[in-house]
Write a protein that holds these residues in place. Structure first.
Motif, PDB file in Angstrom:
ATOM      1  N   VAL A 133     -12.478  86.725 -96.612  1.00 42.62           N
ATOM      2  CA  VAL A 133     -13.925  86.901 -96.520  1.00 42.62           C
ATOM      3  C   VAL A 133     -14.559  86.950 -97.895  1.00 42.62           C
ATOM      4  CG1 VAL A 133     -15.758  88.470 -95.778  1.00 42.62           C
ATOM      5  CG2 VAL A 133     -13.834  88.009 -94.257  1.00 42.62           C
ATOM      6  N   ALA A 134     -13.877  87.574 -98.860  1.00 43.13           N
ATOM      7  CA  ALA A 134     -14.404  87.635-100.224  1.00 43.13           C
ATOM      8  C   ALA A 134     -14.631  86.242-100.786  1.00 43.13           C
ATOM      9  CB  ALA A 134     -13.451  88.430-101.120  1.00 43.13           C
ATOM     10  N   HIS A 135     -13.691  85.345-100.526  1.00 42.41           N
ATOM     11  CA  HIS A 135     -13.848  83.975-101.014  1.00 42.41           C
ATOM     12  C   HIS A 135     -14.985  83.262-100.282  1.00 42.41           C
ATOM     13  CE1 HIS A 135     -10.425  83.588-103.744  1.00 42.41           C
ATOM     14  NE2 HIS A 135      -9.740  84.329-102.901  1.00 42.41           N
ATOM     15  N   MET A 136     -15.126  83.522 -98.993  1.00 43.29           N
ATOM     16  CA  MET A 136     -16.111  82.792 -98.204  1.00 43.29           C
ATOM     17  C   MET A 136     -17.543  83.243 -98.458  1.00 43.29           C
ATOM     18  SD  MET A 136     -14.205  82.079 -94.552  1.00 43.29           S
ATOM     19  CE  MET A 136     -13.616  83.731 -94.250  1.00 43.29           C
ATOM     20  N   VAL A 137     -17.752  84.537 -98.735  1.00 42.54           N
ATOM     21  CA  VAL A 137     -19.123  85.006 -98.927  1.00 42.54           C
ATOM     22  C   VAL A 137     -19.663  84.678-100.314  1.00 42.54           C
ATOM     23  CG1 VAL A 137     -18.799  86.899 -97.302  1.00 42.54           C
ATOM     24  CG2 VAL A 137     -18.447  87.322 -99.742  1.00 42.54           C
ATOM     25  N   SER A 138     -18.797  84.245-101.201  1.00 41.71           N
ATOM     26  CA  SER A 138     -19.238  84.048-102.585  1.00 41.71           C
ATOM     27  C   SER A 138     -19.548  82.598-102.928  1.00 41.71           C
ATOM     28  CB  SER A 138     -18.167  84.574-103.548  1.00 41.71           C
ATOM     29  OG  SER A 138     -16.953  83.859-103.382  1.00 41.71           O
ATOM     30  N   GLY A 139     -19.504  81.684-101.949  1.00 40.92           N
ATOM     31  CA  GLY A 139     -19.784  80.282-102.276  1.00 40.92           C
ATOM     32  C   GLY A 139     -19.985  79.456-101.024  1.00 40.92           C
ATOM     33  N   ARG A 140     -19.555  78.186-101.061  1.00 37.29           N
ATOM     34  CA  ARG A 140     -19.758  77.259 -99.952  1.00 37.29           C
ATOM     35  C   ARG A 140     -18.601  77.245 -98.966  1.00 37.29           C
ATOM     36  NH1 ARG A 140     -23.666  73.411-100.894  1.00 37.29           N
ATOM     37  NH2 ARG A 140     -24.714  73.576-102.903  1.00 37.29           N
ATOM     38  N   LEU A 142     -16.204  77.922 -95.938  1.00 38.86           N
ATOM     39  CA  LEU A 142     -16.343  78.373 -94.568  1.00 38.86           C
ATOM     40  C   LEU A 142     -15.019  78.896 -94.014  1.00 38.86           C
ATOM     41  CD1 LEU A 142     -18.504  75.411 -93.257  1.00 38.86           C
ATOM     42  CD2 LEU A 142     -19.292  77.650 -94.043  1.00 38.86           C
ATOM     43  N   ASP A 143     -13.921  78.473 -94.614  1.00 41.77           N
ATOM     44  CA  ASP A 143     -12.607  78.987 -94.261  1.00 41.77           C
ATOM     45  C   ASP A 143     -11.706  78.805 -95.476  1.00 41.77           C
ATOM     46  OD1 ASP A 143     -10.678  80.220 -92.808  1.00 41.77           O
ATOM     47  OD2 ASP A 143     -10.593  78.731 -91.203  1.00 41.77           O
ATOM     48  N   TYR A 144     -10.669  79.639 -95.528  1.00 44.80           N
ATOM     49  CA  TYR A 144      -9.876  79.737 -96.751  1.00 44.80           C
ATOM     50  C   TYR A 144      -8.447  80.095 -96.369  1.00 44.80           C
ATOM     51  CZ  TYR A 144      -8.340  81.862-101.213  1.00 44.80           C
ATOM     52  OH  TYR A 144      -7.653  82.202-102.364  1.00 44.80           O
ATOM     53  N   ILE A 145      -7.477  79.257 -96.762  1.00 43.09           N
ATOM     54  CA  ILE A 145      -6.069  79.537 -96.502  1.00 43.09           C
ATOM     55  C   ILE A 145      -5.309  79.388 -97.811  1.00 43.09           C
ATOM     56  CG2 ILE A 145      -4.008  78.911 -95.203  1.00 43.09           C
ATOM     57  CD1 ILE A 145      -5.844  77.616 -93.139  1.00 43.09           C
ATOM     58  N   GLU A 146      -4.805  80.509 -98.326  1.00 40.74           N
ATOM     59  CA  GLU A 146      -3.999  80.463 -99.549  1.00 40.74           C
ATOM     60  C   GLU A 146      -2.542  80.335 -99.149  1.00 40.74           C
ATOM     61  OE1 GLU A 146      -3.539  82.734-103.848  1.00 40.74           O
ATOM     62  OE2 GLU A 146      -4.796  83.576-102.285  1.00 40.74           O
ATOM     63  N   MET A 147      -1.871  79.290 -99.642  1.00 42.71           N
ATOM     64  CA  MET A 147      -0.492  79.027 -99.256  1.00 42.71           C
ATOM     65  C   MET A 147       0.464  79.834-100.144  1.00 42.71           C
ATOM     66  SD  MET A 147      -1.278  76.881 -96.857  1.00 42.71           S
ATOM     67  CE  MET A 147       0.127  75.913 -96.373  1.00 42.71           C
ATOM     68  N   ASP A 149       1.946  80.057-104.633  1.00 42.52           N
ATOM     69  CA  ASP A 149       1.892  79.520-105.997  1.00 42.52           C
ATOM     70  C   ASP A 149       0.504  79.015-106.365  1.00 42.52           C
ATOM     71  OD1 ASP A 149       4.636  80.020-106.245  1.00 42.52           O
ATOM     72  OD2 ASP A 149       5.148  78.077-105.395  1.00 42.52           O
ATOM     73  N   GLY A 150      -0.542  79.690-105.853  1.00 36.78           N
ATOM     74  CA  GLY A 150      -1.900  79.334-106.228  1.00 36.78           C
ATOM     75  C   GLY A 150      -2.466  78.123-105.514  1.00 36.78           C
ATOM     76  N   PHE A 151      -1.730  77.556-104.545  1.00 41.61           N
ATOM     77  CA  PHE A 151      -2.224  76.388-103.812  1.00 41.61           C
ATOM     78  C   PHE A 151      -3.012  76.865-102.595  1.00 41.61           C
ATOM     79  CE2 PHE A 151      -1.830  73.124-100.510  1.00 41.61           C
ATOM     80  CZ  PHE A 151      -2.312  72.019-101.200  1.00 41.61           C
ATOM     81  N   THR A 152      -4.210  76.302-102.430  1.00 40.51           N
ATOM     82  CA  THR A 152      -5.118  76.759-101.380  1.00 40.51           C
ATOM     83  C   THR A 152      -5.756  75.572-100.679  1.00 40.51           C
ATOM     84  OG1 THR A 152      -5.597  78.763-102.635  1.00 40.51           O
ATOM     85  CG2 THR A 152      -7.182  78.163-100.938  1.00 40.51           C
ATOM     86  N   ILE A 153      -6.059  75.754 -99.390  1.00 39.37           N
ATOM     87  CA  ILE A 153      -6.811  74.759 -98.615  1.00 39.37           C
ATOM     88  C   ILE A 153      -8.073  75.432 -98.097  1.00 39.37           C
ATOM     89  CG2 ILE A 153      -6.803  73.246 -96.595  1.00 39.37           C
ATOM     90  CD1 ILE A 153      -3.767  73.107 -96.844  1.00 39.37           C
ATOM     91  N   VAL A 154      -9.227  74.777 -98.266  1.00 34.89           N
ATOM     92  CA  VAL A 154     -10.483  75.370 -97.821  1.00 34.89           C
ATOM     93  C   VAL A 154     -11.286  74.383 -96.981  1.00 34.89           C
ATOM     94  CG1 VAL A 154     -10.614  76.818 -99.885  1.00 34.89           C
ATOM     95  CG2 VAL A 154     -11.860  74.654 -99.833  1.00 34.89           C
ATOM     96  N   LYS A 155     -12.115  74.940 -96.112  1.00 33.08           N
ATOM     97  CA  LYS A 155     -13.150  74.173 -95.415  1.00 33.08           C
ATOM     98  C   LYS A 155     -14.462  74.580 -96.046  1.00 33.08           C
ATOM     99  CE  LYS A 155     -14.327  75.313 -91.174  1.00 33.08           C
ATOM    100  NZ  LYS A 155     -14.289  75.445 -89.695  1.00 33.08           N
ATOM    101  N   MET A 156     -15.282  73.609 -96.455  1.00 29.01           N
ATOM    102  CA  MET A 156     -16.480  73.945 -97.208  1.00 29.01           C
ATOM    103  C   MET A 156     -17.574  72.908 -97.014  1.00 29.01           C
ATOM    104  SD  MET A 156     -15.314  72.898-101.091  1.00 29.01           S
ATOM    105  CE  MET A 156     -17.009  72.832-101.675  1.00 29.01           C
TER     106      MET A 156
END
Length: 221
Positions: A133-140, A142-147, A149-156
């Protein structure tokens, strides 16, 4: 009383608090074989018409043996508020040599104990939800999945500078170091991205990359 289960692919869910109940109900809705175990009579009554369910105290190893827990390939310990019960249940499952044990933890210390006694996977639902939620409320985002080693997939939502341009023209990867995997225009099916994919202002993007680089891209105006 629980209905007959095909246990070679089933999931045993212990504890029907908010986490365990949501997990068991979702598995059941997805067509997975699931058996819930709960000792609280009020929760058993609440869920008995909606889930395959057994009323039992899983901190008692004999209770787990009687319901055939060892026949399930996966067990999830959803008990988190009682550290003692969580640890006892997990230890009982370890003694039964369960192939996969997932356990809910409410703190880092709780998680370390669960791992030490043999839990294969430890999850922190409240921490993970707060982080997302912290990641989602601070920008564009809409969903956030951190895998890992710092690799992430987002819907935005796409930044304004990309509107009306193809991926080749907008040079997102070159500028920001992230990769657009796919695009979902409103009212149309998801499509995997190609250099010729054109981005509209109302589209949804699926983007992958380093967490910090994604944050930078998602904060573009």
């Amino acid at each position: 009383m629980a209905k007959e289960q095909s246990r070679d692919s089933g999931v045993l869910v212990i504890g029907l608090g908010r986490f365990g109940a949501a997990l068991a109900a979702t598995l059941d809705r997805l067509g997975r074989e699931v058996l819930a175990v709960e000792k609280d009579a009020a929760l058993v009554q609440q869920w008995s018409s909606r889930l395959p369910l057994v009323e039992a105290d899983a901190s008692n190893p004999e209770a787990l043996q009687q319901l055939g827990a060892e026949e399930f390939p996966v067990a999830v310990v959803g008990v988190g508020t009682s550290l003692e019960a969580s640890v006892l249940i997990t230890a009982n499952l370890v003694d039964l040599k369960m192939p996969q044990i997932w356990a809910k933890a409410v703190s880092a210390e709780h998680g370390r104990i669960l791992r030490r006694i043999g839990a294969h996977h430890v999850v922190y639902p409240e921490y993970d939800a707060g982080q997302r939620v912290a990641h989602m409320v601070s920008g564009r985002m809409l969903d956030y999945i951190e895998m890992e080693d710092g690799f992430t997939i987002v819907k935005m939502r796409p930044p304004r500078e990309t509107h009306g341009f193809t991926l080749s023209e907008s040079r997102i990867r070159e500028k920001y170091g992230v990769t657009v995997i796919g695009v979902k225009p409103p009212g149309e099916p998801f499509e995997y991205a190609t250099p010729a994919t054109r981005i509209g202002g109302d589209d949804l993007l699926i983007v992958s990359g380093d967490t910090n680089l994604l944050e930078t891209f998602a904060h573009r105006p």
